[in-house]
Design an enzyme around this catalytic site. Structure first.
Site, PDB file in Angstrom:
ATOM      1  CG  ASP A  36       0.779  35.513 -34.280  1.00 42.73           C
ATOM      2  OD1 ASP A  36      -0.014  36.058 -33.510  1.00 42.73           O
ATOM      3  OD2 ASP A  36       0.431  34.883 -35.285  1.00 42.73           O
ATOM      4  CG  ASP A 274     -15.278  13.913   7.270  1.00 45.28           C
ATOM      5  OD1 ASP A 274     -15.880  14.582   8.129  1.00 45.28           O
ATOM      6  OD2 ASP A 274     -14.535  14.408   6.409  1.00 45.28           O
ATOM      7  N   GLY A 409     -17.793  19.482   6.660  1.00 46.37           N
ATOM      8  CA  GLY A 409     -19.074  19.125   7.279  1.00 46.37           C
ATOM      9  C   GLY A 409     -19.316  19.824   8.604  1.00 46.37           C
ATOM     10  CG  LEU A 410     -17.380  20.562  13.102  1.00 50.28           C
ATOM     11  CD1 LEU A 410     -18.565  19.968  13.858  1.00 50.28           C
ATOM     12  CD2 LEU A 410     -16.083  20.266  13.849  1.00 50.28           C
TER      13      LEU A 410
END
Ligand code: SF4
Length: 525
Positions: A36, A274, A409-410
């Protein structure tokens, strides 16, 4: 019996270890079989602690079971006290030791050690890690904290941060800073970095700040009962939640909630142009209830995502989770079975997953971006740098973390516009993911030999009929398939599934361009 490969939470004694390891001057004697001690690695490797957890295991073996395991426990407790000289001790059993029914509490009491010994009763077969941590901290507070006169200046305790907690180290620092801006000092933050002697003076504080209900609510309620301290109900993850939290503290203390927000950047970052492409992105959220509920609020109201699904693995918090999900117009998924989570993600086809380490794996398999918001987590989520989730700096960290896995995004625009481009084609993936550019497969020229699938040997109608009979799925006409590719890749999976379902429901065997648009109109309604 339940077949399990991944578990979101460990057994409850791991929760007790998280409390013991977070604290100083406390020792845990754990009745447990040999082996353990694996749990030590969670602390020394994942959290990168530079010392072993303060845990003594009895590590009994098969041959010990014929003998006196109770004596084994007594010896271990006696030795641990002599060697470590702790201020207090907690004693308990792991799953296997629970079955042999020695009584750690009674056995240690019989030793007459000169320190408080706190017995833990953790039902390993019904409860899990978070319960173990909550109950352990609760018992420590119950045994050690006493009513006391309040400090002269307004002070509070911070409750719930433990070892192996997701960003607990920095959350405590951030919330301490926020409270200082209001003129409030921290009396004791516990269990993380507190000593038993600190727990004994918790009664001095005017109120309690509960950071993690999963691991501190039991103690908060205990302190309310015995020391008359009110406690905060709002967890300050996200801008709105942090402001609400400050108002809640103001209502308790009578101080002003107006604090310096000049370092808070999330609102402007997400309002700036953006971030427009983030609007309406479909997000699935899963984790412990506290982090998942907080994440849903941030996603929907502070970044502008659409929450398409949410849930948690800890059933103890099913009620608040259901209420939060309802407010977002979805049904909560309450499960600790990762296969159910995976099936739900596959069904919903989100564009972003916010989850645990498990969801990261699921996301990877399904090709869906993922950010981690909750335990269980791997070593990379115990970072060297300052990275809270709470307060204003936490909101900044969250914005960066969640946006990062998304295609910018771009780039998204380019991938869609120049589908035939050698660099920005669908299979290339996002440039910041470190994947090598994948060359675009050249279209097969007429007359060039290629291996045909069995279905291609049949004529169209036969192929469609075979596909429906065998797979239960309609086939795509070439023109429809080309049209499907015009849909941006991150929503294409969903469009494809919707169209196939639409066609199958209507007994359509071959999907044409018309079917595609009919399905689109149907689901848009
Ligand atoms: S006692 Fe529990 S945690 Fe320890 S090895 Fe057995 S099943 Fe695992």
């Amino acid at each position: 019996m339940k077949l399990t490969l991944w578990t979101y939470e460990g057994p409850p004694h791991v929760g007790a270890m998280r409390v013991a390891t977070g604290m100083k001057g406390l020792h845990y004697v754990l009745h447990a079989p040999q082996g353990d001690t694996y749990a030590d690695l969670l602390f020394t490797m994942i959290e990168r602690r530079n010392h072993r957890p303060p845990v003594t295991y009895t590590t009994f073996q098969a041959r010990d079971l014929g003998g006196d395991t109770a004596n084994l426990f007594k010896d271990a407790a006696r030795d641990a006290y002599a060697r470590f000289q702790p201020e207090a001790m907690i004693v308990g059993a792991s799953c296997t030791a629970e079955l042999i029914q020695d009584d750690p509490g009674g056995l240690t009491e019989a030793l007459g050690l000169p320190i408080p010994v706190i017995p833990l009763d953790l039902p390993s077969y019904q409860r899990k890690e978070n319960f173990g941590a909550d109950e352990t901290f609760h018992q420590i507070v119950r045994h050690l904290a006493k009513p006391m006169p309040r400090t002269e200046a307004i002070s509070c305790n911070i409750l719930g941060a433990t070892a192996l907690g997701f960003r607990h180290r920095d959350d405590v620092a951030e919330v301490t800073r926020l409270l200082a801006l209001m003129g409030i000092s921290v009396n004791v933050a516990a269990p993380l970095n507190a000593r038993p002697s600190d727990i004994a003076r918790m009664g001095q504080a005017h109120f309690n700040v509960l950071l993690y209900p999963e691991t501190g609510e039991g103690a908060a309620r205990q302190l309310e009962r015995t020391c008359g301290q009110p406690w905060t109900k709002i967890v300050p993850i996200g801008v709105g939640a942090t402001r609400d939290f400050l108002h809640e503290v103001a209502a308790i203390t009578g101080l002003s909630a107006a604090v310096d927000e000049s370092a808070l950047r999330l609102p402007w970052w997400s309002a700036s142009v953006d971030s427009t492409y983030l609007t309406g992105k479909r997000v699935f959220i899963f984790g412990d209830a506290t982090h998942a509920i907080a994440a849903a609020r941030i996603a929907a109201t502070e970044i502008g995502f659409t929450v398409v699904g949410m849930g948690c693995f800890n059933r103890e918090f099913a009620r608040p989770m259901r209420a939060a999900a309802k407010a977002h117009g979805v049904e909560a998924l309450i499960t600790d079975d990762y296969l159910e989570v995976e099936a739900e993600i596959e069904r919903l086809q989100p564009e972003l997953i916010l989850g645990t380490q498990m969801e990261r794996h699921i996301g990877k398999r399904l090709g869906i971006p993922c950010a981690v918001i909750s335990s269980p987590v791997h070593v990379q989520d115990f970072p060297a740098r300052y990275s809270p989730q709470m307060g204003f700096e936490g909101a900044n960290v969250i914005f960066d973390t969640w946006i990062h896995p998304l295609v910018m995004g771009l780039e998204e625009h380019l991938l869609t516009m120049f589908r035939e481009d050698f660099e920005f084609h669908d299979a290339a993936g996002a440039s910041h993911h470190g994947a090598k550019a994948v060359a675009r497969a050249e279209p097969v020229e007429a007359g060039v030999l290629h291996h045909r699938t069995p279905a291609e040997y049949l004529d169209k109608d036969e192929a469609a009929a075979v596909a429906v009979a065998v797979l239960g799925a309609p086939v795509w006409a070439d023109a429809a398939e080309r049209e499907l590719k015009k849909i941006p890749f991150f929503v294409r999976g969903k469009a494809k599934r919707n169209t196939e379902k639409y066609a199958a429901d209507r007994g359509v065997t071959e999907i044409s361009v018309d079917t595609l648009y009919e399905a689109k109109a149907h689901y848009a309604r």
